[in-house]
Design a protein around this motif. Sequence first.
Motif, mmCIF file in Angstrom:
data_model
loop_
_atom_site.group_PDB
_atom_site.id
_atom_site.type_symbol
_atom_site.label_atom_id
_atom_site.label_comp_id
_atom_site.label_asym_id
_atom_site.label_seq_id
_atom_site.Cartn_x
_atom_site.Cartn_y
_atom_site.Cartn_z
ATOM 1 N N ASP A 113 0.819 -1.218 0.000
ATOM 2 C CA ASP A 113 0.000 0.000 0.000
ATOM 3 C C ASP A 113 0.851 1.266 0.000
ATOM 4 N N ASP A 114 2.012 1.177 0.683
ATOM 5 C CA ASP A 114 2.852 2.373 0.801
ATOM 6 C C ASP A 114 4.017 2.388 -0.199
ATOM 7 N N ALA A 115 3.909 1.583 -1.263
ATOM 8 C CA ALA A 115 4.982 1.589 -2.274
ATOM 9 C C ALA A 115 4.668 2.608 -3.364
ATOM 10 N N THR A 116 5.706 3.265 -3.860
ATOM 11 C CA THR A 116 5.536 4.198 -4.976
ATOM 12 C C THR A 116 5.518 3.403 -6.277
ATOM 13 N N LEU A 117 4.467 3.600 -7.057
ATOM 14 C CA LEU A 117 4.351 2.900 -8.343
ATOM 15 C C LEU A 117 5.125 3.666 -9.413
ATOM 16 N N ILE A 118 6.006 2.960 -10.118
ATOM 17 C CA ILE A 118 6.717 3.585 -11.243
ATOM 18 C C ILE A 118 6.469 2.743 -12.480
ATOM 19 N N ASP A 119 5.880 3.368 -13.508
ATOM 20 C CA ASP A 119 5.651 2.680 -14.775
ATOM 21 C C ASP A 119 6.861 2.961 -15.669
ATOM 22 N N SER A 120 7.617 1.903 -15.966
ATOM 23 C CA SER A 120 8.873 2.110 -16.700
ATOM 24 C C SER A 120 8.716 1.895 -18.209
ATOM 25 N N THR A 121 7.445 1.805 -18.677
ATOM 26 C CA THR A 121 7.222 1.531 -20.111
ATOM 27 C C THR A 121 8.003 2.506 -20.995
ATOM 28 N N LEU A 122 7.928 3.792 -20.659
ATOM 29 C CA LEU A 122 8.547 4.804 -21.519
ATOM 30 C C LEU A 122 9.796 5.416 -20.890
ATOM 31 N N LEU A 123 10.299 4.773 -19.823
ATOM 32 C CA LEU A 123 11.449 5.354 -19.121
ATOM 33 C C LEU A 123 12.692 4.485 -19.309
ATOM 34 N N SER A 124 13.837 5.138 -19.355
ATOM 35 C CA SER A 124 15.086 4.370 -19.382
ATOM 36 C C SER A 124 15.408 3.954 -17.944
ATOM 37 N N ALA A 125 16.316 3.003 -17.808
ATOM 38 C CA ALA A 125 16.709 2.561 -16.461
ATOM 39 C C ALA A 125 17.287 3.742 -15.674
ATOM 40 N N GLU A 126 18.049 4.597 -16.365
ATOM 41 C CA GLU A 126 18.667 5.751 -15.687
ATOM 42 C C GLU A 126 17.583 6.681 -15.145
ATOM 43 N N GLU A 127 16.507 6.863 -15.929
ATOM 44 C CA GLU A 127 15.431 7.764 -15.479
ATOM 45 C C GLU A 127 14.710 7.178 -14.263
ATOM 46 N N VAL A 128 14.533 5.864 -14.251
ATOM 47 C CA VAL A 128 13.873 5.223 -13.109
ATOM 48 C C VAL A 128 14.738 5.380 -11.856
ATOM 49 N N VAL A 129 16.038 5.144 -12.012
ATOM 50 C CA VAL A 129 16.955 5.263 -10.862
ATOM 51 C C VAL A 129 16.936 6.703 -10.339
ATOM 52 N N GLU A 130 16.907 7.652 -11.258
ATOM 53 C CA GLU A 130 16.903 9.065 -10.848
ATOM 54 C C GLU A 130 15.645 9.378 -10.034
ATOM 55 N N LEU A 131 14.482 8.870 -10.495
ATOM 56 C CA LEU A 131 13.230 9.093 -9.758
ATOM 57 C C LEU A 131 13.333 8.538 -8.338
ATOM 58 N N MET A 132 13.885 7.335 -8.243
ATOM 59 C CA MET A 132 14.027 6.696 -6.929
ATOM 60 C C MET A 132 15.001 7.489 -6.059
ATOM 61 N N PHE A 133 16.123 7.862 -6.667
ATOM 62 C CA PHE A 133 17.162 8.550 -5.898
ATOM 63 C C PHE A 133 16.644 9.880 -5.356
ATOM 64 N N GLN A 134 15.864 10.590 -6.167
ATOM 65 C CA GLN A 134 15.324 11.890 -5.714
ATOM 66 C C GLN A 134 14.465 11.719 -4.468
ATOM 67 N N GLN A 135 13.762 10.583 -4.402
ATOM 68 C CA GLN A 135 12.922 10.351 -3.215
ATOM 69 C C GLN A 135 13.757 10.012 -1.983
ATOM 70 N N ILE A 136 14.824 9.261 -2.222
ATOM 71 C CA ILE A 136 15.633 8.754 -1.107
ATOM 72 C C ILE A 136 16.622 9.799 -0.578
ATOM 73 N N ALA A 137 17.140 10.626 -1.496
ATOM 74 C CA ALA A 137 18.253 11.525 -1.156
ATOM 75 C C ALA A 137 18.072 12.311 0.148
ATOM 76 N N PRO A 138 16.904 12.935 0.397
ATOM 77 C CA PRO A 138 16.795 13.714 1.640
ATOM 78 C C PRO A 138 16.962 12.859 2.898
ATOM 79 N N ALA A 139 16.593 11.588 2.801
ATOM 80 C CA ALA A 139 16.659 10.724 3.979
ATOM 81 C C ALA A 139 18.071 10.223 4.286
ATOM 82 N N ILE A 140 18.950 10.293 3.293
ATOM 83 C CA ILE A 140 20.314 9.787 3.542
ATOM 84 C C ILE A 140 21.332 10.902 3.713
#
Length: 226
Positions: free
Chosen positions: A196-223
Amino acid sequence: MTKLLIIAIDGPAGSGKSTTAKALARRLAYNYLDTGALYRAMAWKMLMEEIDLNRASDVEQCCESLEIRLSLLGKATEVFVDGADVTPFLRRPEVTKAASVISALPCVRKKLLSIQRTIGEKGGIVAEGRDIGTVVFPGAEFKFFLDADISVRGNRRYQDLESAGVSSDPETTTKTVSARDLKDSSRLCAPLKRADDATLIDSTLLSAEEVVELMFQQIAPAIAPQ
Ligand code: DC
């Protein structure tokens, strides 16, 4: 010092979990855990020992006797079963098929659950699979659920097989992926589903780098160091 969090990435086959989890782990200087490799290693052992999956006592005995060790550093999760490196055999089609079958068995999941939790107990890990955010690490600090259109996922899996030297064709591979998703998401024990608390990312039109960037932007403030 960077905080050692647990990052959970779940999703169906071909959604890009492994590529992104590996790259994210590298970026965070965390360990990368491919939990599918554990199911594949268990399946490999059962195939080698010619275990009849309908004989519960044989399956349970095989689970109990599994002596498994992982090396999380490097490009892939390396898996040693009874002391032997089985990593090169884990992507074979017959192992892939058997892994999906045995992953529905409660004794298999129970055995592998405790191994995964032990590996992750100190944090500093990006773990990918089907039930990481729901069952293995429900308290993970960050959870992502990756998905993509079935045609894109089938094609990615086809490319993986081609580069591993396994001959196939896009249509058959897409059908196989689709059948495996159905099995993984409809089983009773720890089915593939988004927490329920997972962020959904649809990677159909995204490169792996773009997906990693989306994830990293969310995590960065916490680390960020305080
Ligand atoms: O991610 P993979 O394709 O290597 O996974 C192989 C099989 O293992 C997959 O069909 C489902 C199962 N699996 C699982 O049930 N739970 C996990 N956390 C990881 C994999």
